[in-house]
Design an enzyme around this catalytic site. Structure first.
Site: not given
Length: 379
Positions: A178, A322
């Protein structure tokens, strides 16, 4: 369409797609083949490694191409755990890691490894002192993410890296998925031994990734076969994917340098506007990464709001992509000490360098409308 789910995936850049297609058409040979076409493919693979190594100021043989963040994190964590199991079975991580780290650690725990899950403060940040205090004689690995995927909190990985340098027998892994292209991270001489990156978070392609492995590190390979990638990741290389992720990294590196705070200013503006809405609380700290805003709308299920906004062609998300289809509660928000009303109603807006103020204004107007309408329905 207003797309605000860039932390789940980004739209591939046209030039990345062109690179992928050109390599697929012209360099289709197996890089391991000894004929001329294979040699050309191998040369291009090495050139891709050289280019990305130059960006990160590391050696080209420290770059391993993978299929993405999940594979990279599993390769790093399990590879270290299996390679060094005779020396120790203690691993340090945090309570807010991405599922590909957290679940990998839990799988090792089931195999007899001892995992320390460090807490975070109210801003979602791990204490470097807590990391230091958790290190034991049998500690073989520290795995702490750089930027949290749900709330954007930035972890003190450079400080932890300095700690790791004092304990040369253990390895330090950073999930940089990220942070890549949004929050700078130094790899060379940092104490970081392993670092995971993913292509589809930076306008690259799904199924492409990189695992940086410092030359001093030894991993037990999860794949055995043709000895590709220093025998750490056997299997015919995805040459087109490798070239594509390097192209994406080069482009995002330039965007990051050119941005100079514009993305952060945009996020701060949006955070202030969202915080003014009724029944909304902001979960993201102002010290967090510049592209993520997490907030809760108390009393409303996040999926209902997501679908309402989706009907207006505005796309946001909840939790990590996820784990968004699993338990209602956010493990990350719970780790921050928030009550259940807040932890089950978290929503995430994640921007890219292409996001505009006009798009955010439209989103906030439609969000306010959706909240008012849904509040009437639920009473």
């Amino acid at each position: 369409m207003i797309y605000l789910d860039n932390s789940a995936t980004t739209k591939p850049h046209p030039s990345v797609l062109r690179s992928y297609n050109q390599v697929s058409e012209s360099f289709f040979a197996n890089p391991s083949s000894i004929h001329q076409l294979g040699a050309e493919a191998e040369k291009l693979l090495q050139k891709a490694k050289e280019q990305v190594a130059q960006i990160f100021h590391v050696a080209k043989d420290e770059i391993i191409f993978t299929s993405g963040g999940t594979e990279g994190n599993n390769m790093a964590i399990k590879g270290i755990a299996l390679q060094h199991r005779q020396r120790g079975k203690h691993i340090i991580t945090s309570q807010i890691e991405h599922p590909s780290v957290y679940d990998a650690c839990q799988s090792l725990e089931a195999m007899g490894y001892d995992i320390t899950y460090l807490p975070v403060d109210c801003n979602g940040v791990v204490s470097a002192n807590d990391v230091s205090n958790a290190i034991r004689e049998d500690t073989i690995l520290i795995s702490i993410m750089h930027v949290n995927n749900e709330i954007g909190s930035i972890q003190p990985v450079q400080e932890i890296g300095e700690l790791a340098k004092k304990h040369p027998k253990l390895s330090f892994h950073v999930d940089h998925v990220q942070g890549l292209g949004k929050v700078p991270l130094q790899l060379s001489n940092s104490g970081i031994d392993l670092c995971t990156m993913s292509g589809h978070k930076i306008h690259g392609l799904k199924g492409t990734g990189i695992l940086y492995i410092a030359n001093r590190s030894k991993l037990f390979p999860l794949f055995h076969g043709g000895s590709q990638e220093r025998s750490i990741r056997s299997g015919t290389e995805n040459l087109a994917g490798a070239v594509a992720i390097v192209k994406a990294i080069r482009m995002i590196d330039e965007r990051e340098k050119q941005d100079k705070g514009a993305l952060l200013a945009l996020r701060n503006y949006a955070m202030q506007r969202i915080a003014e809405l009724d029944n909304v609380v902001i979960n993201t700290s102002k010290l967090a990464a510049p592209h993520i805003i997490n907030f809760s709308v108390i009393g409303l299920k996040p999926e209902v709001l997501i679908h309402a906004l989706g009907e207006k062609e505005i796309f946001i998300s909840t939790k990590s992509a996820c784990s968004s289809k699993l338990s209602d509660e956010s493990r990350v928000l719970a780790a921050l000490g928030f009550d259940s009303e807040r932890t089950i109603s978290g929503l995430r807006v994640s921007m890219s360098y292409d996001t505009t103020k006009e798009e955010l204004n439209t989103f906030i107007i439609e969000l306010e409308k959706a909240i008012k309408q849904l509040k009437k329905v639920v009473g």
